[in-house]
Design a protein around this motif. Structure first.
Motif, PDB file in Angstrom:
ATOM      1  N   TYR A 105      11.588 -33.490 -25.980  1.00 39.99           N
ATOM      2  CA  TYR A 105      10.656 -33.054 -26.818  1.00 39.99           C
ATOM      3  C   TYR A 105      10.471 -31.479 -27.192  1.00 39.99           C
ATOM      4  O   TYR A 105       9.494 -30.946 -27.459  1.00 39.99           O
ATOM      5  CB  TYR A 105       9.236 -33.718 -26.394  1.00 39.99           C
ATOM      6  CG  TYR A 105       9.309 -35.048 -26.272  1.00 39.99           C
ATOM      7  CD1 TYR A 105       9.691 -35.836 -27.523  1.00 39.99           C
ATOM      8  CD2 TYR A 105       8.988 -35.567 -25.120  1.00 39.99           C
ATOM      9  CE1 TYR A 105       9.730 -37.360 -27.063  1.00 39.99           C
ATOM     10  CE2 TYR A 105       9.272 -37.222 -25.015  1.00 39.99           C
ATOM     11  CZ  TYR A 105       9.527 -38.002 -25.974  1.00 39.99           C
ATOM     12  OH  TYR A 105       9.662 -39.255 -25.956  1.00 39.99           O
ATOM     13  N   ASN A 106      11.639 -30.865 -27.345  1.00 43.96           N
ATOM     14  CA  ASN A 106      11.482 -29.522 -27.427  1.00 43.96           C
ATOM     15  C   ASN A 106      12.615 -29.005 -28.619  1.00 43.96           C
ATOM     16  O   ASN A 106      13.414 -29.941 -28.872  1.00 43.96           O
ATOM     17  CB  ASN A 106      11.860 -28.706 -26.253  1.00 43.96           C
ATOM     18  CG  ASN A 106      10.669 -28.213 -25.571  1.00 43.96           C
ATOM     19  OD1 ASN A 106       9.881 -27.733 -26.014  1.00 43.96           O
ATOM     20  ND2 ASN A 106      10.558 -28.591 -24.224  1.00 43.96           N
ATOM     21  N   GLU A 107      12.558 -28.130 -29.104  1.00 43.39           N
ATOM     22  CA  GLU A 107      13.549 -27.436 -30.051  1.00 43.39           C
ATOM     23  C   GLU A 107      14.470 -26.303 -29.221  1.00 43.39           C
ATOM     24  O   GLU A 107      13.846 -25.564 -28.443  1.00 43.39           O
ATOM     25  CB  GLU A 107      13.025 -26.855 -31.207  1.00 43.39           C
ATOM     26  CG  GLU A 107      12.344 -27.817 -32.197  1.00 43.39           C
ATOM     27  CD  GLU A 107      13.343 -28.291 -33.233  1.00 43.39           C
ATOM     28  OE1 GLU A 107      14.557 -27.941 -33.062  1.00 43.39           O
ATOM     29  OE2 GLU A 107      12.849 -29.328 -33.778  1.00 43.39           O
ATOM     30  N   TYR A 109      15.948 -23.854 -30.012  1.00 40.62           N
ATOM     31  CA  TYR A 109      15.615 -22.473 -30.382  1.00 40.62           C
ATOM     32  C   TYR A 109      14.503 -21.696 -29.761  1.00 40.62           C
ATOM     33  O   TYR A 109      14.534 -20.725 -29.128  1.00 40.62           O
ATOM     34  CB  TYR A 109      15.413 -22.070 -31.807  1.00 40.62           C
ATOM     35  CG  TYR A 109      15.532 -20.756 -32.322  1.00 40.62           C
ATOM     36  CD1 TYR A 109      16.933 -20.229 -32.663  1.00 40.62           C
ATOM     37  CD2 TYR A 109      14.356 -19.927 -32.342  1.00 40.62           C
ATOM     38  CE1 TYR A 109      16.959 -18.913 -33.254  1.00 40.62           C
ATOM     39  CE2 TYR A 109      14.586 -18.699 -32.540  1.00 40.62           C
ATOM     40  CZ  TYR A 109      15.905 -18.044 -33.144  1.00 40.62           C
ATOM     41  OH  TYR A 109      16.064 -16.629 -33.477  1.00 40.62           O
ATOM     42  N   HIS A 110      13.404 -22.650 -29.522  1.00 40.03           N
ATOM     43  CA  HIS A 110      12.249 -22.271 -28.720  1.00 40.03           C
ATOM     44  C   HIS A 110      12.429 -22.107 -27.211  1.00 40.03           C
ATOM     45  O   HIS A 110      12.088 -21.282 -26.526  1.00 40.03           O
ATOM     46  CB  HIS A 110      11.021 -23.208 -28.592  1.00 40.03           C
ATOM     47  CG  HIS A 110      10.565 -23.295 -30.143  1.00 40.03           C
ATOM     48  ND1 HIS A 110      10.066 -22.226 -30.789  1.00 40.03           N
ATOM     49  CD2 HIS A 110       9.890 -24.471 -30.922  1.00 40.03           C
ATOM     50  CE1 HIS A 110       9.301 -22.778 -32.034  1.00 40.03           C
ATOM     51  NE2 HIS A 110       9.269 -23.749 -32.041  1.00 40.03           N
TER      52      HIS A 110
END
Lengths: 448, 448
Positions: A105-107, A109-110
């Motif tokens: 549940y993350n991207e 790039y972040h």
């Protein structure tokens, strides 16, 4: 293995203890998990004890339990690891700062940017625990109806890892010239645009943060399934394993290090650290009495809730006084955890009730309960038997359990020459004996 | 307005200066933007100057410029705001910590959790600058081919805000009992499950962090378009406006505060703070000379790149010695920024070249260049004319420009009774004179 092989110690600190009754133990801080002053005290004590790292797990939801158990849980409010660790970086100098960040549940790039920032802010002490998310409540906080299927989560995790590490390599280590006279800030030849296009992600790059101090933050993992072992062999530098039997841990150690060789990695470049729940007493009996008292504070429903959560299924139809059924209902939960629980029930004759109480206490992990010498013996035995390279220590209650380990067990390990008296290096990598990764796009002249 | 209306001051600190040549100015720190020791010095000086807040913009990409301009930019490496601010919270006590987080490429659960964590770690000093993303390069770092259409970004932003603030209200302020005797950690009656289902998000909740110290971190916005003004009127507590003419700023101030009344909000509960680029000299001539010297260090291509970035289109076909064409090619960039540039070119007779040099310097923002008394006059005039409630100060170079403001302009404002000598409260909200929001699910008895 080189002769100077030394024990590595992590502190498993989110939640600050996994024992559900810890906050009720006499003298414990009931708000230990969510009070910055306490957390500062803990990490500074761990640094005095020369721990390699402060390790934070993570959950992207309030845990999945019936309210009767949930309302007794000290973990429902806790800090976001990547927000807490920069603060703790400012009150420490040496200890590593490892945070879990889910690939589900993350991207990328972040994630690449936050860990790169933490690595710079801490002068090279960051580590990323790469996980896939398996708590069904997490999906519901991220606009999804259900979790991705188990193996597919690992496919996504591997691609996620490739993107993050690729972004960390966006800039050569010496890209930033900052030439005031010419006005040139960086050398364009030392900037790489990733331009990744894969099954799950399209990420152009470059990252807007300079290459991390450590090249890459240290890569940590915990996977024990087939897919998890293979991902670890290919990518992990620290593995947090949950194995509680020495023989099984030895098999795991041998298997994963062999898989590393098979993919061309040096087995010394991975530190396998099982979790260990440690209760220290001045006598063996005192230690056992502390553990018994702690377990007596567990609410039975909490154990049932933990067991249901681990199994990923409803257990209300099970006979509490019989072993766990071998034919569990289907579930998307961690395969490894389910298999371990079935095996534990069968092999050790645990009823469902006993299993639940045990898990409600310390999650079915390796326990070390005794005098400092007994605990050091157990640590030394596992270490010299190549069942592990050290441990992730779980404290039974805070602050006493942590203080006991640092003040009583660490000196014993140091006397035996098994553990450092001073930090060897400046970065987490240097302290763990891990190499700094080459930039894949800007190899050094030596290797080019 | 109450009689005790006081000027509010933010420091716009990401990048630490918006002047593209700042890092080349004599005595400046070339790495000011990416050096923790410098940033610590800056924020501690700002706190000594009683600033309300340290304000960090954000970009989710390396900015979109031709390499010839990009390689001269000091902004290509900078810290993730939500990773830096927890670190800076540990070296300060009073100053607010405001970070930008995009509603376009984030998940509300992550954003709610990180700001709630920062608010707890800083004892109530967090603020969230709610933005939509309009840099086309950002989409490419998040697996999208292009940005969402302008107005749709605002629809998503509004829903995002509703989810985040709803998650912050997951727990009543007094939910956590921590009763060691009974073993009950929180009161289940004081937990609310959000269960949001909307156009863009389905988020169940609850948040796994206690309600923030401030109830909600302070809500900051910058929108100036029709959609942006309306969102601000409905939700913002601080507005960072980019208006450089007093009459236009007065109209904006009147318009947005009237919109607040129309939606039932108290206009005193919003502080409108235009950006102001301030160069201090001991004489007016010295200040102007400093600015001229700074501008002379701008590389012409950097100005063209900034202009193209603001317009969101290629400018290579434009005649550099004529005004900006009124019929610009279509673009998905900020409408407000484009209109402002067209108007500036038309009304002030700027050629494309002049516009580019001006923007390459200080982004077309309000400038205050002169002695401390002259700058205080301009601040006082805007403030008493109800063109603003204060300013977000942009420093021309660091550390000198920041030190000059704190040591020379702040005392002058204090002598005039316009600015605080000591912080009034403990939280950012208290210092800004903003009310603590009620929990929508657990209203206090007074209002229930």
């Amino acid at each position: 293995m080189p002769e100077d092989r030394k024990i590595r110690l992590g502190a498993f600190m989110r939640p600050v203890t996994i024992h559900t009754a810890a906050w009720r133990y006499p003298g414990a801080f009931p708000d230990a998990n969510f009070n910055l002053a306490h957390l500062k005290r803990f990490i500074q004590t761990l640094e005095r004890g020369r721990f390699d790292m402060f390790f934070m797990a993570d959950h992207l939801a309030v845990l999945n339990m019936p309210m009767d158990a949930l309302k007794r849980s000290a973990t429902v409010t806790s800090f976001d690891p990547l927000t807490l660790l920069p603060a703790l970086a400012m009150v420490t100098e040496h200890i590593g700062l490892v945070a879990t960040a889910s690939t589900t549940y993350n991207e990328p790039y972040h994630v690449a940017r936050k860990f790169a920032s933490l690595d710079h802010l801490s002068n090279g002490r960051a580590g990323w625990n790469v996980v896939t998310s398996s708590n069904p409540k997490e999906a519901l906080n991220f606009s999804r109806e259900e979790h991705m299927e188990h193996d597919e989560r690992y496919v996504r995790a591997r691609e996620f890892y490739d993107v993050v590490t690729g972004l960390w390599d966006s800039w050569a280590d010496d890209a930033f010239i900052r030439d005031v006279t010419s006005g040139v800030y960086f050398d364009p030849e030392k900037l790489h645009v990733l331009d990744h296009k894969g099954k799950y992600f399209s990420v152009r790059g470059p990252l807007n943060v300079a290459r991390p101090i450590q090249g890459w933050p240290v890569i940590v993992q915990a996977g024990q399934s087939e897919a998890g072992r293979q991902l670890a062999a290919e990518t992990a530098e620290v593995v947090f394993s949950g194995l509680s039997k020495k023989e099984v841990a030895q098999q795991y150690y041998t298997d994963v290090k062999a898989r590393m060789l098979a993919v061309g990695r040096d087995p010394g470049q991975m530190k396998i650290l099982p979790g260990a729940f440690v209760v220290v007493g001045d006598t063996a009996e005192e230690a056992r009495a502390k553990k018994r008292h702690l377990d007596s504070l567990v609410y039975p429903e909490s154990g049932f809730a933990s067991l249901a959560g681990q199994l990923g299924c409803d257990i209300s139809g099970f006979d509490l006084d019989k072993p766990l059924p071998e034919d569990l209902p289907p579930s998307n939960a961690s395969h490894t955890a389910r298999q371990k629980l079935v095996a534990m029930s069968r092999d050790e004759g645990f009823t469902v009730r006993e299993l639940a109480q045990y898990i409600g206490g310390a999650f079915g992990t390796l326990e070390m309960i005794g005098t400092p010498a007994m605990i050091a013996d157990q640590i030394e035995d596992w270490f010299t038997s190549k069942a592990c390279d050290g441990f992730n220590i779980m404290f039974p209650y805070l602050p006493e359990g942590l203080d006991d380990f640092v003040d009583k067990v660490v000196p014993e390990l140091q006397r035996r020459g098994l553990f450092r008296r001073e930090y060897e290096g400046k970065t987490l990598r240097e302290n763990l004996g891990l190499q700094r990764p080459e930039n894949r796009f800007f190899p050094s002249k030596k290797s080019a």
